[in-house]
Design an enzyme around this catalytic site. Structure first.
Site, mmCIF file in Angstrom:
data_model
loop_
_atom_site.group_PDB
_atom_site.id
_atom_site.type_symbol
_atom_site.label_atom_id
_atom_site.label_comp_id
_atom_site.label_asym_id
_atom_site.label_seq_id
_atom_site.Cartn_x
_atom_site.Cartn_y
_atom_site.Cartn_z
ATOM 1 N N GLU A 41 0.833 -1.209 0.000
ATOM 2 C CA GLU A 41 0.000 0.000 0.000
ATOM 3 C C GLU A 41 0.867 1.258 0.000
ATOM 4 O O GLU A 41 2.099 1.208 0.160
ATOM 5 C CB GLU A 41 -0.952 -0.050 1.203
ATOM 6 C CG GLU A 41 -1.892 -1.247 1.093
ATOM 7 C CD GLU A 41 -2.969 -1.299 2.160
ATOM 8 O OE1 GLU A 41 -2.864 -0.553 3.168
ATOM 9 O OE2 GLU A 41 -3.918 -2.083 1.985
ATOM 10 N N GLU A 52 -1.643 -10.017 -6.295
ATOM 11 C CA GLU A 52 -1.590 -10.725 -7.576
ATOM 12 C C GLU A 52 -0.689 -9.992 -8.559
ATOM 13 O O GLU A 52 0.070 -10.613 -9.315
ATOM 14 C CB GLU A 52 -3.002 -10.858 -8.166
ATOM 15 C CG GLU A 52 -3.960 -11.688 -7.316
ATOM 16 C CD GLU A 52 -4.708 -10.872 -6.273
ATOM 17 O OE1 GLU A 52 -4.202 -9.835 -5.805
ATOM 18 O OE2 GLU A 52 -5.829 -11.291 -5.920
ATOM 19 N N CYS A 83 -9.461 -8.996 -7.030
ATOM 20 C CA CYS A 83 -10.298 -7.854 -7.410
ATOM 21 C C CYS A 83 -10.481 -7.852 -8.933
ATOM 22 O O CYS A 83 -9.818 -8.600 -9.666
ATOM 23 C CB CYS A 83 -9.670 -6.545 -6.933
ATOM 24 S SG CYS A 83 -8.272 -5.985 -7.930
HETATM 25 N N1 THU Z 1 -6.028 -6.624 -2.340
HETATM 26 C C1 THU Z 1 -5.172 -7.485 -2.974
HETATM 27 O O1 THU Z 1 -3.950 -7.441 -2.738
HETATM 28 N N2 THU Z 1 -5.689 -8.369 -3.850
HETATM 29 C C2 THU Z 1 -7.024 -8.458 -4.157
HETATM 30 O O2 THU Z 1 -7.382 -9.061 -5.145
HETATM 31 C C3 THU Z 1 -7.986 -7.812 -3.247
HETATM 32 C C4 THU Z 1 -7.459 -6.586 -2.593
HETATM 33 C C5 THU Z 1 -5.472 -5.650 -1.393
HETATM 34 C C6 THU Z 1 -5.432 -4.244 -1.927
HETATM 35 C C7 THU Z 1 -5.410 -3.434 -0.651
HETATM 36 O O3 THU Z 1 -4.056 -3.303 -0.236
HETATM 37 C C8 THU Z 1 -6.151 -4.311 0.352
HETATM 38 O O4 THU Z 1 -6.234 -5.603 -0.225
HETATM 39 C C9 THU Z 1 -7.555 -3.811 0.673
HETATM 40 O O5 THU Z 1 -8.291 -3.581 -0.476
#
Ligand code: THU
Length: 135
Positions: A41, A52, A83
């Site tokens: 992040e 991913e 996502c």
């Molecule tokens: N996140 C992922 O790393 N992969 C996904 O497919 C779903 C969301 C992360 C992004 C963000 O850092 C946190 O999860 C909350 O959305």
């Protein structure tokens, strides 16, 4: 080590101080190697990257080319799905029948294919009517 165990290993390295939601991803390439990624992040929230995406970047940087299998894990109540954007990113390097195992730290799993996760995916065929650079 199983692909889920590999995803769990990298899950613990995730940098998620804003959401506190760590995600780990591991993929096996068709070349047979395992590549890991975690979410990273940023204080400028949209600049954060998903687990991913990190695993895909690691695969390409290592010189491998295509995805054979994927595992994703988080400390979620139900198995964590990629996502929307990550589904398209996975499809770039995976055939539609590639299996994605979604998991929770508690041990629940759900398996779906990349094609199941991204019905109606956008691909280069949709751009066939135009030549590169046209438009
Ligand atoms: N996140 C992922 O790393 N992969 C996904 O497919 C779903 C969301 C992360 C992004 C963000 O850092 C946190 O999860 C909350 O959305």
């Amino acid at each position: 080590m199983s692909l889920i165990d590999s995803a769990t290993e990298v899950f613990h390295k995730a940098y998620a101080p804003y959401s506190n939601f760590k995600v780990g991803a591991a993929l096996r390439s068709v070349e047979g190697r395992v590549h890991q990624g975690c979410n990273v992040e940023n204080v400028a929230y949209p600049e954060g990257t998903c687990a991913e995406a990190g695993a895909i970047a690691a695969m390409i940087a290592a010189g491998d080319t295509r995805i054979a299998e994927v595992a994703v894990i988080a400390d979620s109540p139900t198995p964590v799905p990629p996502c929307g954007g990550c589904r398209q990113k996975l499809k770039e390097f995976a055939d539609a029948d590639v299996v994605v195992t979604m998991a929770t730290l508690g041990g629940a799993t759900l398996q779906m294919t990349v094609g199941d996760l991204l019905p109606g995916w956008f691909d280069a065929g949709h751009m066939e009517n135009v030549a590169p650079g046209e438009g």
